[in-house]
Design an enzyme around this catalytic site. Structure first.
Site, PDB file in Angstrom:
ATOM      1  N   ASP A  14       4.450-150.777 -20.818  1.00 20.11           N
ATOM      2  CA  ASP A  14       3.312-150.449 -22.301  1.00 20.11           C
ATOM      3  C   ASP A  14       2.322-151.070 -22.580  1.00 20.11           C
ATOM      4  O   ASP A  14       1.470-152.147 -21.674  1.00 20.11           O
ATOM      5  CB  ASP A  14       4.544-151.790 -22.447  1.00 20.11           C
ATOM      6  CG  ASP A  14       4.681-151.945 -24.444  1.00 20.11           C
ATOM      7  OD1 ASP A  14       4.323-151.368 -24.850  1.00 20.11           O
ATOM      8  OD2 ASP A  14       5.343-152.830 -24.241  1.00 20.11           O
ATOM      9  N   TRP A  19      -4.364-152.303 -25.650  1.00 25.08           N
ATOM     10  CA  TRP A  19      -5.669-152.192 -25.120  1.00 25.08           C
ATOM     11  C   TRP A  19      -6.752-152.117 -25.129  1.00 25.08           C
ATOM     12  O   TRP A  19      -7.953-151.901 -25.349  1.00 25.08           O
ATOM     13  CB  TRP A  19      -4.878-150.955 -23.026  1.00 25.08           C
ATOM     14  CG  TRP A  19      -6.425-151.851 -22.411  1.00 25.08           C
ATOM     15  CD1 TRP A  19      -6.506-152.396 -21.178  1.00 25.08           C
ATOM     16  CD2 TRP A  19      -7.480-150.858 -22.121  1.00 25.08           C
ATOM     17  NE1 TRP A  19      -7.895-152.573 -20.393  1.00 25.08           N
ATOM     18  CE2 TRP A  19      -7.934-150.808 -20.852  1.00 25.08           C
ATOM     19  CE3 TRP A  19      -7.592-149.597 -22.882  1.00 25.08           C
ATOM     20  CZ2 TRP A  19      -9.419-150.329 -20.266  1.00 25.08           C
ATOM     21  CZ3 TRP A  19      -8.791-148.542 -22.168  1.00 25.08           C
ATOM     22  CH2 TRP A  19      -9.400-149.027 -21.629  1.00 25.08           C
ATOM     23  N   ASN A  62       9.930-142.344 -29.604  1.00 24.02           N
ATOM     24  CA  ASN A  62       8.336-142.519 -29.725  1.00 24.02           C
ATOM     25  C   ASN A  62       8.255-141.231 -30.289  1.00 24.02           C
ATOM     26  O   ASN A  62       6.767-140.966 -30.787  1.00 24.02           O
ATOM     27  CB  ASN A  62       7.901-142.121 -28.600  1.00 24.02           C
ATOM     28  CG  ASN A  62       7.993-143.427 -27.582  1.00 24.02           C
ATOM     29  OD1 ASN A  62       7.410-143.540 -26.058  1.00 24.02           O
ATOM     30  ND2 ASN A  62       8.280-144.812 -28.596  1.00 24.02           N
ATOM     31  N   TRP A  63       9.125-139.852 -31.401  1.00 25.29           N
ATOM     32  CA  TRP A  63       9.304-139.366 -31.566  1.00 25.29           C
ATOM     33  C   TRP A  63       8.100-139.353 -33.045  1.00 25.29           C
ATOM     34  O   TRP A  63       7.654-139.539 -34.253  1.00 25.29           O
ATOM     35  CB  TRP A  63      10.034-138.557 -31.856  1.00 25.29           C
ATOM     36  CG  TRP A  63      10.444-137.304 -30.485  1.00 25.29           C
ATOM     37  CD1 TRP A  63      11.133-137.522 -30.018  1.00 25.29           C
ATOM     38  CD2 TRP A  63       9.353-136.475 -30.019  1.00 25.29           C
ATOM     39  NE1 TRP A  63      10.913-136.517 -28.490  1.00 25.29           N
ATOM     40  CE2 TRP A  63      10.139-136.122 -28.643  1.00 25.29           C
ATOM     41  CE3 TRP A  63       7.815-135.481 -30.340  1.00 25.29           C
ATOM     42  CZ2 TRP A  63       9.389-134.562 -27.781  1.00 25.29           C
ATOM     43  CZ3 TRP A  63       7.742-134.124 -29.582  1.00 25.29           C
ATOM     44  CH2 TRP A  63       8.289-133.631 -29.047  1.00 25.29           C
TER      45      TRP A  63
END
Length: 253
Positions: A14, A19, A62-63
């Site tokens: 994750d 980032w 996540n789709w």
């Protein structure tokens, strides 16, 4: 148990998007950097004689992310498989992809099958598991459905189904039990990842974002693991004290 043995590590990778945002980059840049860490962490695990590294790459949920991000992630996954399969084989690493592949493109499924076949070496000492289009609830439901089908076909009796039978039928059946589950990025939840297998795993949460997670960060997590006493329902007096193992020094078996 007698002593602490670290055979199987799983990581929820994750923090890629955060980032990238910290650096004013597109989110996919964080995912690209995160792919580079897989190689580093795999090498560190081999140095520790860890037999299995399982990585949560893409969840069932996540789709629901923006279509452009999902498309970029699928392309990145396919590229990783094509680029890294031979390198994994050379390092003695067997690749295994787990999850529901029905939503993947034909090209991605072919890339997965090719990479798995190329690295399917019976003498490989290390297994890299990539969980993609995976959810812990899906794994349990899918396992139950397949066992039920075997019962309906007369291949299995309901009385044969116990924890051992069920565990062997899950996505990670046949692999060593999960010892340590790490989540990077600062969140304190396991987000529907290997629910069955994590029942007695030690949990380690770190604020380090996945693209910054390196061998040193893994060492911190494994040192934390070896400082704990794993009781598995017993009293502390029945178990050996923590090993106080320091990663990279001697055997941890």
């Amino acid at each position: 148990m007698t002593g602490s043995c670290l055979r199987h590590i799983a990581i929820i990778m994750d923090g890629n998007n955060r980032w990238a945002k910290q650096r004013n980059l597109a989110g996919i840049s964080g995912h690209r950097e995160g792919v580079e860490r897989i190689r580093d962490v795999m090498t560190a695990c081999q140095a520790l004689n860890v037999e299995v590294l399982t990585l949560f790459a893409f969840s069932s949920e996540n789709w629901s992310r923006p279509a452009r991000e999902v498309e970029a992630l699928m392309s990145l996954f396919q590229l990783y498989l094509k680029k890294e399969a031979r390198a994994l084989k050379k390092k003695g690493v067997r690749l295994k992809v787990v999850g529901n592949r029905r939503n993947f493109s034909a090209a991605l499924n072919r890339a997965i099958e090719t990479a798995e076949a190329l690295t399917n070496d019976s003498e490989a000492k290390t297994t890299l598991v990539i969980a993609a289009d995976y959810g812990g609830r899906w794994d349990i439901a899918d396992t139950a459905a397949r066992l039920a089908a075997q019962v309906a076909a007369g291949e299995l009796s309901p009385s044969d189904i116990d924890e051992g039978c069920f565990g062997r039928a899950t996505c990670l059946g046949g692999l060593p039990p999960l010892d340590l589950l790490i989540r990077t990025g600062g969140e304190h939840r396991i987000s529907n990842f290997i629910l069955w297998q994590a029942a007695y795993a030690e949990l380690h949460f770190t604020p380090v974002l996945w693209p910054d997670f390196n061998a040193e960060a893994l060492t911190g997590a494994t040192n934390d693991f070896f400082s704990r006493q794993r009781r598995f329902g017993k009293t502390s007096e029945q178990c050996d004290p923590p090993s106080n193992f320091t990663s990279g020094q001697g055997s941890h078996a």
